[in-house]
Motif scaffolding. Structure first.
Motif, PDB file in Angstrom:
ATOM      1  N   GLN A   1      76.289 -39.508  64.521  1.00  0.00           N
ATOM      2  CA  GLN A   1      75.583 -40.605  63.850  1.00  0.00           C
ATOM      3  C   GLN A   1      76.551 -41.503  63.085  1.00  0.00           C
ATOM      4  OE1 GLN A   1      72.419 -38.748  61.522  1.00  0.00           O
ATOM      5  NE2 GLN A   1      70.954 -39.887  62.759  1.00  0.00           N
TER       6      GLN A   1
ATOM      7  N   LEU B   1      78.666 -43.677  65.464  1.00  0.00           N
ATOM      8  CA  LEU B   1      77.892 -44.750  66.087  1.00  0.00           C
ATOM      9  C   LEU B   1      77.506 -45.824  65.076  1.00  0.00           C
ATOM     10  CD1 LEU B   1      75.672 -42.651  68.509  1.00  0.00           C
ATOM     11  CD2 LEU B   1      77.660 -44.054  69.081  1.00  0.00           C
TER      12      LEU B   1
ATOM     13  N   GLN C   1      80.005 -48.393  64.559  1.00  0.00           N
ATOM     14  CA  GLN C   1      80.077 -49.378  65.646  1.00  0.00           C
ATOM     15  C   GLN C   1      79.060 -50.497  65.457  1.00  0.00           C
ATOM     16  OE1 GLN C   1      82.492 -49.376  67.900  1.00  0.00           O
ATOM     17  NE2 GLN C   1      83.278 -47.506  66.987  1.00  0.00           N
TER      18      GLN C   1
ATOM     19  N   VAL D   1      75.478 -50.103  65.295  1.00  0.00           N
ATOM     20  CA  VAL D   1      74.206 -49.953  65.990  1.00  0.00           C
ATOM     21  C   VAL D   1      73.044 -50.087  65.006  1.00  0.00           C
ATOM     22  CG1 VAL D   1      75.220 -48.481  67.759  1.00  0.00           C
ATOM     23  CG2 VAL D   1      74.121 -47.438  65.796  1.00  0.00           C
TER      24      VAL D   1
ATOM     25  N   VAL E   1      69.988 -44.832  65.477  1.00  0.00           N
ATOM     26  CA  VAL E   1      70.467 -43.678  66.239  1.00  0.00           C
ATOM     27  C   VAL E   1      69.484 -42.535  66.046  1.00  0.00           C
ATOM     28  CG1 VAL E   1      72.303 -41.976  66.553  1.00  0.00           C
ATOM     29  CG2 VAL E   1      72.884 -44.288  65.824  1.00  0.00           C
TER      30      VAL E   1
ATOM     31  N   ILE F   1      70.076 -44.705  71.236  1.00  0.00           N
ATOM     32  CA  ILE F   1      70.735 -45.707  70.398  1.00  0.00           C
ATOM     33  C   ILE F   1      70.087 -47.057  70.656  1.00  0.00           C
ATOM     34  CG2 ILE F   1      72.962 -46.752  69.833  1.00  0.00           C
ATOM     35  CD1 ILE F   1      74.109 -44.254  71.550  1.00  0.00           C
TER      36      ILE F   1
ATOM     37  N   LEU G   1      80.240 -47.373  72.847  1.00  0.00           N
ATOM     38  CA  LEU G   1      79.509 -46.261  72.221  1.00  0.00           C
ATOM     39  C   LEU G   1      79.889 -44.927  72.855  1.00  0.00           C
ATOM     40  CD1 LEU G   1      76.023 -47.969  71.934  1.00  0.00           C
ATOM     41  CD2 LEU G   1      77.755 -47.698  70.144  1.00  0.00           C
TER      42      LEU G   1
ATOM     43  N   ILE H   1      81.858 -41.515  71.071  1.00  0.00           N
ATOM     44  CA  ILE H   1      81.404 -40.122  71.151  1.00  0.00           C
ATOM     45  C   ILE H   1      82.480 -39.237  71.772  1.00  0.00           C
ATOM     46  CG2 ILE H   1      79.726 -38.587  72.241  1.00  0.00           C
ATOM     47  CD1 ILE H   1      77.638 -40.809  71.831  1.00  0.00           C
TER      48      ILE H   1
END
Length: 76
Positions: free
Chosen positions: A21, A24, A27, A29, A32, A43, A55, A59
């Motif tokens: 989480q 992400l 990034q 987002v 999530v 996402i 993404l 990960i």
């Protein structure tokens, strides 16, 4: 909004969820959701950035294996 669904290899502990989480969210987002038992990561991204590839890399950089990626444009 774009929905990116990823299926990961086995998640072994709750801290895995937090790590994913956090990576992400960095990034940019919008949302999530991680389903621990199935390894499914949902996402939601506003606009075109970040891409599914970015993404996925976030990960894999954590050491998790992404098994499958699906991208779907959602109705506005």
């Amino acid at each position: 909004m774009t929905k990116v669904t990823m299926y990961l290899g086995e998640l072994t502990c709750p801290s895995c969820l937090t790590k994913i989480q956090t990576a992400l969210k960095k990034q940019g987002v919008a949302e999530v959701k991680i389903l621990f038992n199935t390894g499914k990561v949902i996402i939601r991204v506003n606009g075109e950035r970040p891409t599914a590839a970015v993404l996925e890399q976030a990960i894999t950089d954590l050491g998790y294996k992404v098994m499958k990626v699906r991208v779907k444009e959602e109705a506005k």
